[in-house]
Structure formats: C-alpha cells, structure tokens
Design a protein around this motif. Structure first.
Motif, PDB file in Angstrom:
ATOM      1  N   GLY A 197       0.812  -1.205   0.000  1.00  0.00           N
ATOM      2  CA  GLY A 197       0.000   0.000   0.000  1.00  0.00           C
ATOM      3  C   GLY A 197       0.840   1.246   0.000  1.00  0.00           C
ATOM      4  N   GLY A 198       0.169   2.366   0.070  1.00  0.00           N
ATOM      5  CA  GLY A 198       0.845   3.659   0.070  1.00  0.00           C
ATOM      6  C   GLY A 198      -0.160   4.766  -0.145  1.00  0.00           C
ATOM      7  N   GLY A 199       0.332   5.921  -0.529  1.00  0.00           N
ATOM      8  CA  GLY A 199      -0.532   7.072  -0.748  1.00  0.00           C
ATOM      9  C   GLY A 199      -1.349   6.945  -2.018  1.00  0.00           C
ATOM     10  N   THR A 200      -2.523   7.565  -1.995  1.00  0.00           N
ATOM     11  CA  THR A 200      -3.368   7.525  -3.192  1.00  0.00           C
ATOM     12  C   THR A 200      -2.858   8.469  -4.268  1.00  0.00           C
ATOM     13  N   GLU A 201      -2.073   9.458  -3.877  1.00  0.00           N
ATOM     14  CA  GLU A 201      -1.529  10.446  -4.814  1.00  0.00           C
ATOM     15  C   GLU A 201      -2.638  11.086  -5.640  1.00  0.00           C
ATOM     16  N   GLY A 202      -3.781  11.308  -4.996  1.00  0.00           N
ATOM     17  CA  GLY A 202      -4.911  11.944  -5.659  1.00  0.00           C
ATOM     18  C   GLY A 202      -5.750  11.021  -6.522  1.00  0.00           C
ATOM     19  N   GLN A 203      -5.362   9.759  -6.656  1.00  0.00           N
ATOM     20  CA  GLN A 203      -6.128   8.804  -7.459  1.00  0.00           C
ATOM     21  C   GLN A 203      -7.332   8.283  -6.685  1.00  0.00           C
ATOM     22  N   ASP A 204      -8.277   7.736  -7.424  1.00  0.00           N
ATOM     23  CA  ASP A 204      -9.357   6.977  -6.833  1.00  0.00           C
ATOM     24  C   ASP A 204      -8.719   5.855  -6.010  1.00  0.00           C
ATOM     25  N   ALA A 235      -5.534   3.433  -7.004  1.00  0.00           N
ATOM     26  CA  ALA A 235      -4.294   3.536  -6.223  1.00  0.00           C
ATOM     27  C   ALA A 235      -3.919   2.180  -5.624  1.00  0.00           C
ATOM     28  N   ALA A 236      -4.913   1.417  -5.166  1.00  0.00           N
ATOM     29  CA  ALA A 236      -4.646   0.097  -4.590  1.00  0.00           C
ATOM     30  C   ALA A 236      -4.053  -0.837  -5.640  1.00  0.00           C
ATOM     31  N   ARG A 238      -6.760  14.456   8.870  1.00  0.00           N
ATOM     32  CA  ARG A 238      -8.012  14.034   8.227  1.00  0.00           C
ATOM     33  C   ARG A 238      -7.803  12.816   7.334  1.00  0.00           C
ATOM     34  N   MET A 239      -6.577  12.437   7.124  1.00  0.00           N
ATOM     35  CA  MET A 239      -6.226  11.342   6.224  1.00  0.00           C
ATOM     36  C   MET A 239      -6.991  10.077   6.556  1.00  0.00           C
ATOM     37  N   ARG A 240      -7.445   9.382   5.511  1.00  0.00           N
ATOM     38  CA  ARG A 240      -8.140   8.105   5.661  1.00  0.00           C
ATOM     39  C   ARG A 240      -7.324   7.032   4.962  1.00  0.00           C
ATOM     40  N   THR A 241      -7.430   5.819   5.461  1.00  0.00           N
ATOM     41  CA  THR A 241      -6.805   4.682   4.794  1.00  0.00           C
ATOM     42  C   THR A 241      -7.912   3.781   4.271  1.00  0.00           C
ATOM     43  N   HIS A 242      -7.887   3.536   2.981  1.00  0.00           N
ATOM     44  CA  HIS A 242      -8.870   2.697   2.299  1.00  0.00           C
ATOM     45  C   HIS A 242      -8.310   1.276   2.245  1.00  0.00           C
ATOM     46  N   LEU A 243      -9.077   0.321   2.736  1.00  0.00           N
ATOM     47  CA  LEU A 243      -8.634  -1.062   2.843  1.00  0.00           C
ATOM     48  C   LEU A 243      -9.301  -1.901   1.764  1.00  0.00           C
ATOM     49  N   MET A 244      -8.499  -2.707   1.056  1.00  0.00           N
ATOM     50  CA  MET A 244      -8.996  -3.468  -0.086  1.00  0.00           C
ATOM     51  C   MET A 244      -8.583  -4.937   0.008  1.00  0.00           C
ATOM     52  N   LEU A 245      -9.399  -5.785  -0.584  1.00  0.00           N
ATOM     53  CA  LEU A 245      -9.114  -7.209  -0.726  1.00  0.00           C
ATOM     54  C   LEU A 245      -8.925  -7.499  -2.208  1.00  0.00           C
ATOM     55  N   ALA A 246      -7.730  -7.978  -2.577  1.00  0.00           N
ATOM     56  CA  ALA A 246      -7.409  -8.288  -3.971  1.00  0.00           C
ATOM     57  C   ALA A 246      -7.358  -9.796  -4.153  1.00  0.00           C
TER      58      ALA A 246
END
Length: 147
Positions: free
Chosen positions: A41-48, A52-53, A82-90
C-alpha cells in the motif's frame, strides 16, 4: 489553536491467492528506526482509492488483481490528520510488473497463510495500523483465519 498534519489518503491491500496465502512486504521505516512487515500500500496520490490500490499492489509486489473489493476505511490518527486509509481485498492474482521507486529499493516480499498473518498482527510482529485492520477485516470476510 488546533495543530494538525495535512497528509493525503492512503490504501492498504490484502492480496489473497487461491491457496489462502497473502503477500506481505517488509521495508525500513525511518521514523520508527526499524524494518516493518505490512501489507502492500501507500498514498493515493490523488487517485481513486481502487486505482491507487491496484497501482501500489503491482508496484510493490509485481502482482495484478483481477478482482478488488473494499474491506472498509479507517481514520488512523483522527486527532492529528483528516487522512483516511482505504482497505482493499485483492483476488484473482496474476503476474504483473514490479515498479518500485528508490525509497522501496530494500523492500522484500513474503507469502504467508492469512491466518499466520493475522497471528503476526496479534503477536505484534505487524503493527502498521492499516495492515492490522485490513488483515483482520479480510480474515472476517473470507473466514480463512483458522489454520
């Protein structure tokens, strides 16, 4: 006056293969002064966050996911940022092209059964907040946390 840190959102990805193993990466973290095991993982860099995932997974592990499902979101430091972390299952993983940047040159990859990765989080071997939350949610979602 209220001090805060302005940081962009982040993503963390639990990538599971058909045998129920997840890929983990280990890298040096300057502020902690040690190497840490975590999910890619890492920063979204402004991406959806989904885009980003997928990018972070391929950059760090060389894997491409055919399927990506959200596990949830966390606010890792709500009193600080305010940063959020988006968690994904690949899932539906296939080889891609690893493209690490210079800061990730010493990163290593290892595979563990999901239940072993959850046990590592419980034992304090995986401490990065997004990774811990993502692993626990993935285990609950897939019911693969039992040996």
């Amino acid at each position: 006056m209220y001090e805060h840190v302005s940081v962009g959102d982040a993503v963390r990805v639990v990538a599971l293969d058909t045998a129920g193993r997840t890929v983990l990466v280990e890298d040096a973290f300057y502020l902690q002064g040690r190497r840490m095991l975590h999910v890619p993982g890492g920063g979204t860099e402004g991406q959806d966050p989904r885009r980003a995932a997928l990018r972070e997974l391929e950059e760090e592990t060389g894997l491409v996911a055919g399927r990506l499902d959200p596990l949830g979101e966390i606010d890792p430091l709500p009193g600080t940022t305010r940063m959020r972390t988006h968690l994904m299952l690949a899932t539906d993983l296939r080889p891609g092209r690893m493209r690490r940047d210079a800061t990730e040159a010493g990163m290593t990859v290892q595979w563990r059964p999901l239940h072993d990765a959850v046990a590592a989080a419980r034992a304090g071997d995986i401490t990065e907040a997004g990774s811990v939350a993502a692993l626990l949610l993935a285990a609950l979602t897939t019911e693969r946390c039992r040996p």
